[in-house]
Motif scaffolding. Structure first.
Motif: not given
Length: 207
Positions: A20-24, A26-29, A47-56
């Motif tokens: 679900s985090w990855e999906m979120l 992608v949607v934010l990207s 961009a900030f939220i999506s990259t924060l998720i991807y970083s983790i």
């Protein structure tokens, strides 16, 4: 038929295993890109939220370089918001306007980035186990600079992204990341559309 069937099965499997985090992320990207096309400053929040998720996610998966790159994008999201809000040197109260580097400056930038990509690509190819060492390095180096160009609303950033995303599609298909490849097809189409939209506005500013 078997190739198409395998391709569709791989996409289905990728969607099944997507968290679900990855999906979120992608949607934010995608939201970030759509808002950037409209020059909506909220694109940098997405961009900030999506990259924060991807970083983790990348850090947890031990993809340390990808995680580090997304931390860079995280910083650039903050800088992008500031630049769009306060970066207009002509009229401090106005939002940042679209600008252009022109052919000669872009040519010089491309030559420098190709040299950097070649040197780093050589290191990655000869001293690491990286796949697609030169292509992957090329996309990373150019993506870093294209992101900076976007924070400055430089028109040609979208042309850089068209090339970067197109090369990325090839890499992801060969590595079996079919869902990501489809996502980058969407990115490529959006980048082409964005360039057209921004160019029209830039020409009205110039004339």
């Amino acid at each position: 038929e078997n190739i198409i069937e395998n391709f569709l099965n791989n996409i289905q499997q990728a969607m099944f295993y997507m968290t679900s985090w990855e999906m979120l992320a992608v949607v934010l990207s995608v939201t970030y890109l759509l808002l950037a096309i409209m020059q909506n400053i909220w694109c940098w929040i997405a961009a900030f939220i999506s990259t924060l998720i991807y970083s983790i996610l990348f850090f947890d998966a031990s993809l340390l370089m990808d995680s580090a790159l997304n931390i860079f994008y995280l910083v650039m999201a903050i800088y992008g918001w500031y630049s769009w809000k306060y970066g207009n040197s002509k009229n401090k109260g106005d939002d940042l306007a679209i600008s252009s580097y022109g052919f000669l400056k872009n040519l010089q930038i491309i030559i420098v980035l190709l040299i950097i990509s070649s040197v780093l690509g050589y290191i990655m190819a000869n001293y690491t186990k990286a796949d697609f060492a030169y292509l992957d390095t090329f996309t990373t180096v150019f993506a870093v600079f294209a992101t900076y160009m976007l924070t400055k609303k430089v028109l040609e950033n979208w042309l850089y992204w068209v090339i970067i995303d197109s090369v990325s599609i090839y890499i992801y298909i060969n590595k079996g990341f079919y869902l990501t490849a489809i996502l980058f097809v969407v990115y490529t189409v959006l980048a082409i559309f964005a360039f057209k939209q921004w160019k029209e506005e830039y020409l009205t500013i110039e004339y």
